[in-house]
Design a protein around this motif. Structure first.
Motif, PDB file in Angstrom:
ATOM      1  N   GLY A 226     -22.942  34.630  -1.026  1.00  0.00           N
ATOM      2  CA  GLY A 226     -24.060  34.870  -1.918  1.00  0.00           C
ATOM      3  C   GLY A 226     -24.538  36.313  -1.919  1.00  0.00           C
ATOM      4  N   LEU A 227     -23.623  37.257  -1.678  1.00  0.00           N
ATOM      5  CA  LEU A 227     -23.950  38.676  -1.665  1.00  0.00           C
ATOM      6  C   LEU A 227     -23.231  39.382  -2.811  1.00  0.00           C
ATOM      7  CD1 LEU A 227     -23.476  39.480   2.147  1.00  0.00           C
ATOM      8  CD2 LEU A 227     -25.653  39.238   0.945  1.00  0.00           C
ATOM      9  N   THR A 228     -23.762  40.529  -3.211  1.00  0.00           N
ATOM     10  CA  THR A 228     -23.039  41.369  -4.162  1.00  0.00           C
ATOM     11  C   THR A 228     -21.939  42.119  -3.421  1.00  0.00           C
ATOM     12  OG1 THR A 228     -24.472  43.288  -3.816  1.00  0.00           O
ATOM     13  CG2 THR A 228     -25.142  41.703  -5.516  1.00  0.00           C
TER      14      THR A 228
ATOM     15  N   VAL B 160     -36.992  39.833  -4.918  1.00  0.00           N
ATOM     16  CA  VAL B 160     -35.677  40.406  -4.623  1.00  0.00           C
ATOM     17  C   VAL B 160     -35.818  41.327  -3.423  1.00  0.00           C
ATOM     18  CG1 VAL B 160     -33.792  41.849  -5.473  1.00  0.00           C
ATOM     19  CG2 VAL B 160     -34.980  40.344  -7.062  1.00  0.00           C
ATOM     20  N   ALA B 161     -34.881  41.254  -2.496  1.00  0.00           N
ATOM     21  CA  ALA B 161     -34.817  42.184  -1.361  1.00  0.00           C
ATOM     22  C   ALA B 161     -33.415  42.774  -1.313  1.00  0.00           C
ATOM     23  CB  ALA B 161     -35.144  41.480  -0.050  1.00  0.00           C
ATOM     24  N   ASN B 162     -33.304  44.053  -0.981  1.00  0.00           N
ATOM     25  CA  ASN B 162     -31.977  44.655  -0.904  1.00  0.00           C
ATOM     26  C   ASN B 162     -31.378  44.447   0.488  1.00  0.00           C
ATOM     27  OD1 ASN B 162     -33.385  46.529   0.631  1.00  0.00           O
ATOM     28  ND2 ASN B 162     -32.597  48.319  -0.433  1.00  0.00           N
ATOM     29  N   PRO B 163     -30.083  44.706   0.672  1.00  0.00           N
ATOM     30  CA  PRO B 163     -29.444  44.480   1.974  1.00  0.00           C
ATOM     31  C   PRO B 163     -30.110  45.239   3.119  1.00  0.00           C
ATOM     32  CG  PRO B 163     -27.762  44.755   0.287  1.00  0.00           C
ATOM     33  CD  PRO B 163     -29.081  45.074  -0.365  1.00  0.00           C
ATOM     34  N   ALA B 164     -30.627  46.448   2.849  1.00  0.00           N
ATOM     35  CA  ALA B 164     -31.276  47.212   3.915  1.00  0.00           C
ATOM     36  C   ALA B 164     -32.524  46.502   4.422  1.00  0.00           C
ATOM     37  CB  ALA B 164     -31.626  48.618   3.412  1.00  0.00           C
ATOM     38  N   MET B 165     -33.282  45.874   3.508  1.00  0.00           N
ATOM     39  CA  MET B 165     -34.454  45.111   3.931  1.00  0.00           C
ATOM     40  C   MET B 165     -34.026  43.878   4.724  1.00  0.00           C
ATOM     41  SD  MET B 165     -37.784  44.769   3.963  1.00  0.00           S
ATOM     42  CE  MET B 165     -38.552  45.673   2.594  1.00  0.00           C
ATOM     43  N   ALA B 166     -33.018  43.175   4.221  1.00  0.00           N
ATOM     44  CA  ALA B 166     -32.540  41.975   4.915  1.00  0.00           C
ATOM     45  C   ALA B 166     -31.993  42.308   6.295  1.00  0.00           C
ATOM     46  CB  ALA B 166     -31.468  41.280   4.075  1.00  0.00           C
ATOM     47  N   ALA B 167     -31.402  43.514   6.452  1.00  0.00           N
ATOM     48  CA  ALA B 167     -30.840  43.911   7.750  1.00  0.00           C
ATOM     49  C   ALA B 167     -31.911  44.015   8.817  1.00  0.00           C
ATOM     50  CB  ALA B 167     -30.106  45.245   7.606  1.00  0.00           C
ATOM     51  N   GLU B 168     -33.159  44.318   8.420  1.00  0.00           N
ATOM     52  CA  GLU B 168     -34.248  44.363   9.393  1.00  0.00           C
ATOM     53  C   GLU B 168     -34.489  43.004  10.037  1.00  0.00           C
ATOM     54  OE1 GLU B 168     -36.023  46.893  10.611  1.00  0.00           O
ATOM     55  OE2 GLU B 168     -34.768  48.277   9.479  1.00  0.00           O
ATOM     56  N   TRP B 169     -34.030  41.951   9.351  1.00  0.00           N
ATOM     57  CA  TRP B 169     -34.221  40.595   9.847  1.00  0.00           C
ATOM     58  C   TRP B 169     -32.906  39.920  10.212  1.00  0.00           C
ATOM     59  CZ3 TRP B 169     -39.044  39.389  11.006  1.00  0.00           C
ATOM     60  CH2 TRP B 169     -40.043  40.177  10.446  1.00  0.00           C
ATOM     61  N   GLY B 170     -31.801  40.688  10.167  1.00  0.00           N
ATOM     62  CA  GLY B 170     -30.507  40.122  10.549  1.00  0.00           C
ATOM     63  C   GLY B 170     -30.085  38.972   9.669  1.00  0.00           C
TER      64      GLY B 170
ATOM     65  N   LEU C 288     -28.179  49.008  -8.319  1.00  0.00           N
ATOM     66  CA  LEU C 288     -28.739  50.216  -7.716  1.00  0.00           C
ATOM     67  C   LEU C 288     -29.517  49.879  -6.458  1.00  0.00           C
ATOM     68  CD1 LEU C 288     -29.345  53.258  -7.853  1.00  0.00           C
ATOM     69  CD2 LEU C 288     -31.304  52.709  -9.306  1.00  0.00           C
ATOM     70  N   LEU C 289     -30.287  48.810  -6.505  1.00  0.00           N
ATOM     71  CA  LEU C 289     -31.097  48.405  -5.356  1.00  0.00           C
ATOM     72  C   LEU C 289     -30.218  48.120  -4.145  1.00  0.00           C
ATOM     73  CD1 LEU C 289     -34.179  47.884  -4.951  1.00  0.00           C
ATOM     74  CD2 LEU C 289     -33.686  45.453  -5.257  1.00  0.00           C
ATOM     75  N   ASP C 290     -29.077  47.473  -4.372  1.00  0.00           N
ATOM     76  CA  ASP C 290     -28.167  47.149  -3.271  1.00  0.00           C
ATOM     77  C   ASP C 290     -27.607  48.399  -2.607  1.00  0.00           C
ATOM     78  OD1 ASP C 290     -28.512  44.475  -3.501  1.00  0.00           O
ATOM     79  OD2 ASP C 290     -26.610  44.053  -4.480  1.00  0.00           O
ATOM     80  N   ARG C 291     -27.477  49.482  -3.366  1.00  0.00           N
ATOM     81  CA  ARG C 291     -26.857  50.693  -2.834  1.00  0.00           C
ATOM     82  C   ARG C 291     -27.829  51.598  -2.094  1.00  0.00           C
ATOM     83  NH1 ARG C 291     -23.096  52.413  -8.062  1.00  0.00           N
ATOM     84  NH2 ARG C 291     -21.595  50.692  -7.879  1.00  0.00           N
TER      85      ARG C 291
END
Length: 224
Positions: A172-174, A44-54, A25-28
């Motif tokens: 290493g991604l879902t 844990v960080a979701n992809p949207a958070m990681a996208a802020e840091w590329g 759910l977090l990933d979505r």
């Protein structure tokens, strides 16, 4: 009261199942979200958070929120720390600024910090949700495309014919994490479907022509 030891494996299995549901759910969720320890260390960080840091979500694990974001008001942070130490579990807003990991642009937003209990252990964790201010539509595509490192690797693997599951395993991604990046790129470049997305990547010079296995062209990684 008797204690039935036979019930314990079922409880552990149920907790593992719910944890997997939560991570999926977090990933979505398109909003940047992180689950942190009480000291702000990212669990844990979701992809949207990681996208802020590329970057990929796994690369934020172990980093501190104070390392990633600068609070606008130290008194706000002090009140949060005092509240957590006294066991209060209200929601706390924290205004922050940060520079993106892609083009270094200054961003502003607000964290809402929700202390939650970590079952079955009583130690609380923090659910940090980031509301980004002044969100603007993606600019039209430039003559030469630029992407993050994670996006470049996803595009190269997609161009080689790898499935979404295989791309996720390699990076290493879902599956949802890979789809998040693909959808974001498709929206930015205004194309539909993976074939068109890969073709656009070659047209914009993101993927190097004449290379096999496919690879990103020089100078395209760093801004997205």
């Amino acid at each position: 009261m008797t204690h039935n030891m036979a019930d314990e494996p079922v409880v552990v299995e149920d907790m593992g199942t719910w944890r997997n549901h939560f991570l999926t759910l977090l990933d979505r969720i398109p909003m940047p979200i992180a689950v942190c320890r009480i000291d702000g260390e990212v669990i844990v960080a979701n992809p949207a958070m990681a996208a802020e840091w590329g970057t990929a979500p796994g690369r934020l694990r172990g980093r501190g929120l104070r390392e990633l974001f600068t609070p606008r008001s130290e008194p706000q942070l002090d009140r949060l720390v005092r509240a957590l130490r006294t066991g209060r579990t209200s929601r706390y807003p924290i205004e922050v600024t940060w520079r993106t990991g892609t083009d270094g642009a200054l961003r502003e937003g607000e964290f809402t910090i929700d202390p939650v209990m970590a079952v079955p252990h009583p130690a609380p964790v923090l659910l940090a949700m980031l509301y980004v201010r002044d969100e603007r539509p993606e600019p039209p595509p430039s003559p030469h495309g630029v992407v993050s490192e994670a996006q470049a690797r996803i595009l190269a693997l997609a161009a080689s014919g790898a499935t979404t599951a295989a791309i996720g395993k390699a990076l290493g991604l879902t599956v949802d994490g890979v789809n998040y990046h693909l959808t974001r790129l498709a929206h930015r470049w205004r194309v539909q479907g993976r074939t068109a997305l890969v073709a656009k990547a070659y047209a914009l010079g993101v993927l190097a022509p004449g290379r096999w296995p496919p690879a990103a062209a020089e100078g395209v990684i760093g801004r997205s």
